[in-house]
Design an enzyme around this catalytic site. Structure first.
Site, short mmCIF file in Angstrom:
data_model
loop_
_atom_site.label_atom_id
_atom_site.label_comp_id
_atom_site.label_asym_id
_atom_site.label_seq_id
_atom_site.Cartn_x
_atom_site.Cartn_y
_atom_site.Cartn_z
CE LYS A 278 13.22 -9.61 22.43
NZ LYS A 278 12.90 -10.10 23.80
CG ASN B 277 -2.33 0.53 0.82
OD1 ASN B 277 -2.43 1.50 0.07
ND2 ASN B 277 -3.38 -0.09 1.35
CG HIS C 172 23.96 4.45 12.12
ND1 HIS C 172 24.94 4.76 11.22
CD2 HIS C 172 22.79 4.85 11.55
CE1 HIS C 172 24.41 5.34 10.16
NE2 HIS C 172 23.10 5.39 10.33
CB ALA D 25 -2.15 -0.65 12.58
#
Length: 365
Positions: free
Chosen positions: A344, A265, A295, A338
């Site tokens: 994990k 989407n 990072h 959502a």
């Protein structure tokens, strides 16, 4: 970058050769390696359509002619330039024979860019050659079109033309590593040191991706056109019935693998340098983020990066505004709610939600 130029002109010092020489000077100044093959000086037969190359030959053409010298160069080339005079609204016959014979390789493994040089006596004869280049050659091979350069009549061998092609050659960014070498490093999960050759490759690929996604996101495209753009972006075929509602964003694209019947989407963002694999039937909601780079935690090495692949199984549904972090595997049939932040692995047929995401249910079949 390794560049292969296929010269289709029978004239050693003609207009086509002038265009190639100007480009060659610019490309070599930038540090690119360029091989120029004058196909008219070679014994290259037409394709027999025998399909030996795709059956018993396993990628090898049965015809033992001079095309055998060109195949290794094609396999190592990262960019190919087709250069030809216009004969009867198309390429020279000699060049067309060479193009047809590329079929034996199907799609050369490192090739990702192309350009076209055409010379003629009139400005109204290019259409056939350009159509074949855009709608057959680069579309089938999934190549990025770096430019089409035309010259006719007094433009041929002009100083303006020389400057234009020199500038084009010198404008091509040089990847310190081949795409294959870069992906091998990223897939290994090794630390990427800021400023290293691998890091520089990231910058080059990001610029390529920005060009393609800008084209994707700033105009209407048919589903077929979107599929074509994604083939260029990823450098490989995408699965059947793939669909996207733009905009879509990525700063790489070359380490993204998409299965069949997948849907994105609008607003999805993918940082795929570390590798993203999306299985058949998976659906991504609005503004889903898939990130494969972290990072370094050490402030003195904060510019260094650590890649880790994301693997998404089949028939997964990821809801709007969810974020999947580096190294996560999501099993078949799972649902990500959502807004979730997935740090994990998610087991098959489970439902996860929240920040960080935790199991909140199971998928009932």
């Amino acid at each position: 970058m390794n560049i292969l130029v296929l010269n289709g002109s029978p004239r050693k010092h003609g207009n086509t050769a002038f265009m190639i020489d100007a480009f060659l000077d610019g490309a070599k100044q930038q540090g690119h390696h360029v091989d120029v093959i004058s196909v008219c000086e070679k014994n290259i037969n037409g394709c027999l359509a025998c399909e030996y190359c795709h059956t018993k030959g396993n990628g090898a053409c049965i015809q033992q002619d001079d095309m055998q010298e060109i195949y290794p160069l094609l396999q190592e080339a990262e960019m190919v330039v087709l250069a030809s005079p216009v004969y009867y609204h198309g390429f020279s016959g000699q060049l067309q024979c060479a193009i047809n014979r590329i079929y034996a390789l199907d799609k050369p493994k490192k090739l990702r860019k192309a350009a076209l040089f055409l010379s003629s006596g009139s400005d109204s004869v290019y259409d056939g050659a350009i159509y074949a280049y855009e709608n057959s050659f680069i579309q089938y091979l999934g190549l990025e079109n770096m430019g089409i350069f035309k010259a006719y009549d007094l433009q041929n061998q002009s100083e303006a033309l020389r400057k234009e092609l020199f500038a084009f050659g010198s404008s091509l960014e040089n990847m310190p590593l081949s795409l294959e070498e870069f992906l091998a490093v990223m897939d290994s999960g090794k630390e990427v040191v800021a400023g290293s050759d691998v890091h520089q490759c990231m910058h080059v690929l990001a610029q390529e991706a920005l060009k393609i996604t800008a084209k994707l996101n700033n105009a209407y495209h048919t589903p077929e056109e979107i599929t074509e753009l994604f083939c260029k972006l990823t450098g490989k075929n995408v699965g059947e019935n793939f669909a996207v509602f733009p905009p879509f964003y990525t700063d790489c694209g070359k380490n993204l693998t998409i299965g069949k019947n997948v849907f994105f989407n609008s607003g999805c963002r993918m940082q795929d340098q570390g590798g993203i694999t999306i299985g058949d039937g998976t659906l991504l909601g609005h503004n889903v983020v898939l990130a494969t780079l972290n990072h370094d935690k050490n402030p003195e090495k904060r510019g260094n990066m650590h890649p880790a692949a994301i693997h998404i199984g089949k028939n997964v549904w990821i809801g709007a505004n969810a974020t999947v972090l580096p190294g996560v595997t999501i099993g078949d049939g799972a649902i990500v709610a959502a807004g979730a932040v997935v740090s994990k692995d998610v087991a098959a047929n489970t439902i996860v939600g929240g920040v960080p995401a935790k199991i909140i249910g199971n998928v009932e079949k």
